[in-house]
Design an enzyme around this catalytic site. Structure first.
Site, PDB file in Angstrom:
ATOM      1  N   ARG A 195       0.807  -1.114   0.051  1.00  0.00           N
ATOM      2  CA  ARG A 195      -0.025  -0.005  -0.042  1.00  0.00           C
ATOM      3  C   ARG A 195       0.851   1.381  -0.127  1.00  0.00           C
ATOM      4  O   ARG A 195       1.886   1.529   0.798  1.00  0.00           O
ATOM      5  CB  ARG A 195      -1.004   0.007   1.196  1.00  0.00           C
ATOM      6  CG  ARG A 195      -1.630   1.330   1.198  1.00  0.00           C
ATOM      7  CD  ARG A 195      -2.935   0.849   2.349  1.00  0.00           C
ATOM      8  NE  ARG A 195      -2.672   0.996   3.612  1.00  0.00           N
ATOM      9  CZ  ARG A 195      -3.551   1.194   4.583  1.00  0.00           C
ATOM     10  NH1 ARG A 195      -4.944   1.091   4.307  1.00  0.00           N
ATOM     11  NH2 ARG A 195      -3.506   1.280   5.852  1.00  0.00           N
ATOM     12  N   ARG A 209       2.817   4.220   4.754  1.00  0.00           N
ATOM     13  CA  ARG A 209       2.651   4.515   6.453  1.00  0.00           C
ATOM     14  C   ARG A 209       3.428   3.672   7.153  1.00  0.00           C
ATOM     15  O   ARG A 209       3.607   2.314   6.922  1.00  0.00           O
ATOM     16  CB  ARG A 209       0.932   4.077   6.566  1.00  0.00           C
ATOM     17  CG  ARG A 209      -0.126   5.065   6.590  1.00  0.00           C
ATOM     18  CD  ARG A 209      -1.269   4.701   6.588  1.00  0.00           C
ATOM     19  NE  ARG A 209      -1.911   3.829   7.995  1.00  0.00           N
ATOM     20  CZ  ARG A 209      -3.135   3.721   8.202  1.00  0.00           C
ATOM     21  NH1 ARG A 209      -4.041   3.771   7.443  1.00  0.00           N
ATOM     22  NH2 ARG A 209      -3.186   3.073   9.291  1.00  0.00           N
ATOM     23  N   ARG A 259      -1.050  -4.773  14.888  1.00  0.00           N
ATOM     24  CA  ARG A 259      -2.450  -4.267  14.455  1.00  0.00           C
ATOM     25  C   ARG A 259      -3.651  -5.382  14.403  1.00  0.00           C
ATOM     26  O   ARG A 259      -4.756  -5.226  14.904  1.00  0.00           O
ATOM     27  CB  ARG A 259      -2.602  -3.254  13.116  1.00  0.00           C
ATOM     28  CG  ARG A 259      -1.868  -2.098  13.541  1.00  0.00           C
ATOM     29  CD  ARG A 259      -1.580  -1.354  12.146  1.00  0.00           C
ATOM     30  NE  ARG A 259      -2.524  -0.932  11.314  1.00  0.00           N
ATOM     31  CZ  ARG A 259      -2.281  -0.709  10.101  1.00  0.00           C
ATOM     32  NH1 ARG A 259      -1.217  -0.906   9.357  1.00  0.00           N
ATOM     33  NH2 ARG A 259      -3.281  -0.088   9.249  1.00  0.00           N
TER      34      ARG A 259
HETATM   35  P1  AMP Z   1      -6.594   3.443  10.592  1.00  0.00           P
HETATM   36  O1  AMP Z   1      -6.113   4.711   9.603  1.00  0.00           O
HETATM   37  O2  AMP Z   1      -8.141   3.794  10.793  1.00  0.00           O
HETATM   38  O3  AMP Z   1      -6.013   2.439  10.227  1.00  0.00           O
HETATM   39  O4  AMP Z   1      -5.982   4.066  11.861  1.00  0.00           O
HETATM   40  C1  AMP Z   1      -4.536   4.085  12.210  1.00  0.00           C
HETATM   41  C2  AMP Z   1      -4.382   4.075  13.828  1.00  0.00           C
HETATM   42  O5  AMP Z   1      -4.952   5.285  14.339  1.00  0.00           O
HETATM   43  C3  AMP Z   1      -4.942   2.883  14.303  1.00  0.00           C
HETATM   44  O6  AMP Z   1      -4.003   1.667  14.140  1.00  0.00           O
HETATM   45  C4  AMP Z   1      -4.770   3.566  15.876  1.00  0.00           C
HETATM   46  O7  AMP Z   1      -3.589   3.758  16.449  1.00  0.00           O
HETATM   47  C5  AMP Z   1      -5.255   4.949  15.513  1.00  0.00           C
HETATM   48  N1  AMP Z   1      -6.939   4.966  15.580  1.00  0.00           N
HETATM   49  C6  AMP Z   1      -7.562   5.159  14.558  1.00  0.00           C
HETATM   50  N2  AMP Z   1      -8.983   5.261  15.146  1.00  0.00           N
HETATM   51  C7  AMP Z   1      -8.693   4.903  16.463  1.00  0.00           C
HETATM   52  C8  AMP Z   1      -9.820   4.534  17.256  1.00  0.00           C
HETATM   53  N3  AMP Z   1     -11.399   4.575  16.866  1.00  0.00           N
HETATM   54  N4  AMP Z   1      -9.530   4.105  18.368  1.00  0.00           N
HETATM   55  C9  AMP Z   1      -8.124   4.092  18.886  1.00  0.00           C
HETATM   56  N5  AMP Z   1      -7.334   4.586  17.982  1.00  0.00           N
HETATM   57  C10 AMP Z   1      -7.679   4.629  16.728  1.00  0.00           C
END
Ligand code: AMP
Length: 203
Positions: A120, A147, A158
């Site tokens: 990605r 990322r 994750r």
């Molecule tokens: P994402 O872009 O949705 O994959 O989010 C990237 C990272 O942001 C996650 O691995 C968490 O570290 C943090 N994060 C995003 N949304 C949340 C949430 N609702 N609660 C806690 N951490 C979050």
């Protein structure tokens, strides 16, 4: 909802374009704070880069602010990720006199997640993923980047976090009458068709 790499961001962007909804990606919001070097960004960067969740209280207050400002319907992408967040969302919805219409789970096998995330590249400007692995820049002209939390060790963590903390959210919604599962192991067009078909039936 969906595990990392399931296509939540891609499908949310399409829903936003097609239906004029507000797209709230908690991950994008946190990455913007990190890129701006704000106090919040500094506070959460280590957690995000290693693939751990940001504390619930912080996420809930961040979300309440944006939901209360949204005029139209909202697509939540990446929230709720814990049962505590799902409970807080219910309370928030009641207080704001709004409702959850559908909980869409994009389902993807873990082998596919690892394959997708290892390839990605995302756009710094519009946050969308590059359509091909060879293009030098995004269609919008923005620079592409990988990322930090797409590194193999972070992806492994994750997925562990997803299984332990986010899958219980699926159980929370499963009997609500609003929960639907979509096969994420299809082309983005096919996934979008399935989501649109589900949303047609939403009250
Ligand atoms: P994402 O872009 O949705 O994959 O989010 C990237 C990272 O942001 C996650 O691995 C968490 O570290 C943090 N994060 C995003 N949304 C949340 C949430 N609702 N609660 C806690 N951490 C979050």
């Amino acid at each position: 909802m969906g595990c990392p790499g399931a296509g939540k961001g891609t499908q949310s962007a399409r829903l936003k374009e097609t239906f004029g909804l507000t797209h709230i990606s908690t991950g994008d919001m946190l990455r913007s704070e990190m890129a701006a070097g704000s106090a919040l960004g500094k506070q959460v960067s280590a957690l995000i880069n290693q693939g751990s969740l940001v504390p619930d209280e912080l996420m809930i207050s961040m979300l309440e602010k944006v939901i209360s400002q949204a005029q139209k319907g909202v697509i939540l992408d990446g929230f709720p990720r814990t049962v505590a967040q799902a409970q807080a969302l219910d309370t928030m919805m009641q207080r704001l006199e709004r409702q959850i219409n559908a909980v869409v789970m994009i389902d993807l096998p873990e082998s596919e997640v690892i394959k997708r995330l290892s390839m990605r590249r995302l756009c710094k400007k519009c946050a969308k993923p590059a359509a091909t692995s060879t293009q030098p820049a995004c269609e919008c002209g923005g620079e592409l980047y990988v990322r930090a939390d797409d590194a193999p060790a972070s992806v492994k963590h994750r997925l562990e976090v997803y299984r332990a903390q986010t899958l219980p959210v699926k159980e929370y919604y499963q009997n609500s009458g609003k929960y639907v599962e979509i096969n994420g192991n299809q082309t983005p067009d096919q996934v979008f068709e399935d989501i649109k078909n589900v949303l047609k039936k939403v009250k």
